[in-house]
Design an enzyme around this catalytic site. Sequence first.
Site, PDB file in Angstrom:
ATOM      1  N   CYS A  12       0.883  -1.172   0.000  1.00  0.00           N
ATOM      2  CA  CYS A  12       0.000   0.000   0.000  1.00  0.00           C
ATOM      3  C   CYS A  12       0.921   1.223   0.000  1.00  0.00           C
ATOM      4  O   CYS A  12       2.134   1.096   0.218  1.00  0.00           O
ATOM      5  CB  CYS A  12      -0.877  -0.017   1.245  1.00  0.00           C
ATOM      6  SG  CYS A  12       0.114   0.046   2.742  1.00  0.00           S
ATOM      7  N   CYS A 104       2.518   6.043   8.820  1.00  0.00           N
ATOM      8  CA  CYS A 104       1.633   6.340   7.697  1.00  0.00           C
ATOM      9  C   CYS A 104       0.758   7.547   8.058  1.00  0.00           C
ATOM     10  O   CYS A 104       0.195   7.585   9.157  1.00  0.00           O
ATOM     11  CB  CYS A 104       0.762   5.115   7.412  1.00  0.00           C
ATOM     12  SG  CYS A 104      -0.440   5.452   6.121  1.00  0.00           S
ATOM     13  N   GLU A 134       0.003  -1.208  15.656  1.00  0.00           N
ATOM     14  CA  GLU A 134      -0.790   0.018  15.425  1.00  0.00           C
ATOM     15  C   GLU A 134      -1.752   0.264  16.587  1.00  0.00           C
ATOM     16  O   GLU A 134      -1.907   1.396  17.061  1.00  0.00           O
ATOM     17  CB  GLU A 134      -1.568  -0.113  14.102  1.00  0.00           C
ATOM     18  CG  GLU A 134      -2.407   1.113  13.795  1.00  0.00           C
ATOM     19  CD  GLU A 134      -3.292   0.918  12.570  1.00  0.00           C
ATOM     20  OE1 GLU A 134      -2.855   0.266  11.594  1.00  0.00           O
ATOM     21  OE2 GLU A 134      -4.440   1.402  12.594  1.00  0.00           O
ATOM     22  N   CYS A 198      -8.614   1.980   6.404  1.00  0.00           N
ATOM     23  CA  CYS A 198      -7.864   2.568   5.297  1.00  0.00           C
ATOM     24  C   CYS A 198      -8.443   2.096   3.960  1.00  0.00           C
ATOM     25  O   CYS A 198      -8.722   0.920   3.783  1.00  0.00           O
ATOM     26  CB  CYS A 198      -6.418   2.118   5.427  1.00  0.00           C
ATOM     27  SG  CYS A 198      -5.443   2.495   4.017  1.00  0.00           S
ATOM     28  N   SER A 226       1.856 -11.509   8.914  1.00  0.00           N
ATOM     29  CA  SER A 226       1.232 -10.253   8.478  1.00  0.00           C
ATOM     30  C   SER A 226      -0.271 -10.347   8.673  1.00  0.00           C
ATOM     31  O   SER A 226      -0.951 -11.168   8.046  1.00  0.00           O
ATOM     32  CB  SER A 226       1.585 -10.002   6.999  1.00  0.00           C
ATOM     33  OG  SER A 226       0.581  -9.229   6.386  1.00  0.00           O
ATOM     34  N   ASN A 228      -2.708  -8.366   7.807  1.00  0.00           N
ATOM     35  CA  ASN A 228      -3.592  -8.076   6.665  1.00  0.00           C
ATOM     36  C   ASN A 228      -3.529  -9.170   5.608  1.00  0.00           C
ATOM     37  O   ASN A 228      -4.507  -9.433   4.919  1.00  0.00           O
ATOM     38  CB  ASN A 228      -3.367  -6.664   6.113  1.00  0.00           C
ATOM     39  CG  ASN A 228      -2.157  -6.579   5.245  1.00  0.00           C
ATOM     40  OD1 ASN A 228      -2.229  -6.873   4.065  1.00  0.00           O
ATOM     41  ND2 ASN A 228      -1.025  -6.201   5.826  1.00  0.00           N
TER      42      ASN A 228
HETATM   43  S1  SF4 Z   1      -3.056   2.943   6.841  1.00  0.00           S
HETATM   44 FE1  SF4 Z   1      -1.891   1.048   6.778  1.00  0.00          FE
HETATM   45  S2  SF4 Z   1      -2.746  -0.041   5.020  1.00  0.00           S
HETATM   46 FE2  SF4 Z   1      -3.387   2.084   4.807  1.00  0.00          FE
HETATM   47  S3  SF4 Z   1      -1.855   3.064   3.514  1.00  0.00           S
HETATM   48 FE3  SF4 Z   1      -1.248   3.370   5.652  1.00  0.00          FE
HETATM   49  S4  SF4 Z   1       0.144   1.676   6.109  1.00  0.00           S
HETATM   50 FE4  SF4 Z   1      -1.006   1.125   4.294  1.00  0.00          FE
END
Ligand code: SF4
Length: 286
Positions: A12, A104, A134, A198, A226, A228
């Site tokens: 991503c 992110c 997270e 997301c 992982s 996800n």
């Molecule tokens: S929130 Fe997580 S899944 Fe979405 S773009 Fe950011 S790192 Fe990637």
Amino acid sequence: MKVVVAEHAGFCWGVKRVVQMTERLAREASGGKEIYTYGPLIHNCAVIERLARAGVRVLEGEVSSEMLCRLGPRAVVVLRAHGVGPDELAMLRAAGIEIVDGTCPHVHGIQERVAAAHARGREVVILGDEGHAEVIGLLGFCEGKGVVVGSLEQVDRVDVSKPLTVVAQSTLDGKTFERLTKWLREHARDVEIEDTRCEATARTQAEAVELCKVVDIMVVVGGRNSANTNRLVQLCRDRGTRTVHVEGAGELQREDFLGKEIVGVTAGSSTPDWIIAEVVERLRSW
Ligand code: SF4
């Protein structure tokens, strides 16, 4: 055998950003700078090994201030896309470490919402995996006072008499989000629901579900650790599609594909393009 690859399989934008940031740092490191990542950068051994070859080291396990003090003045620490809580950030700063924030931007947004809800005196409910980096980071933004709920079996953790603000871990799947928010709407007295999932993850999951309708077998590429990637595997299996989870082309078994006409391929957000390409190439060769 026809191989159909999901359009948004793999990295991503948040993961791509932090991996590129770290590779650039390693390339341009001068004056004996030592690059560390705050935990494994992503859940993918091949990428971690590649970064290690470029000189990037990983701070493993629980990071303490003593550990940081031993790193020395030339250390640079890259924060992962998952982000960290304010206490960890303060610890890094107190140790005088140079920090490169790879969190992110979407995760930063969730952290801000958690902090704002907590400041307004609301109870924060985080829908997601307890123990995921997270989620641990998000808890830090409400001083560890939030409640984490990952399934309907865990809803009794929530005190429904309190004013609640609900956020979701960025990678939470749609079905779990709908199920849990429905329950909270029905039972809580005062509930604000913020859909902080997301788009990148939702899109990859939706594509996988669509692919399941037209293929004989699905291949999901990504690390076994992982979250996800595992969720993608589960989503495909929930649709009744035969699904194979591999970390790379070397794990594909020819017999799984005998008699199959169409194979779908998708990948978790920590799987780089070159690993997906190798898997596709192997399948096409069959
Ligand atoms: S929130 Fe997580 S899944 Fe979405 S773009 Fe950011 S790192 Fe990637």
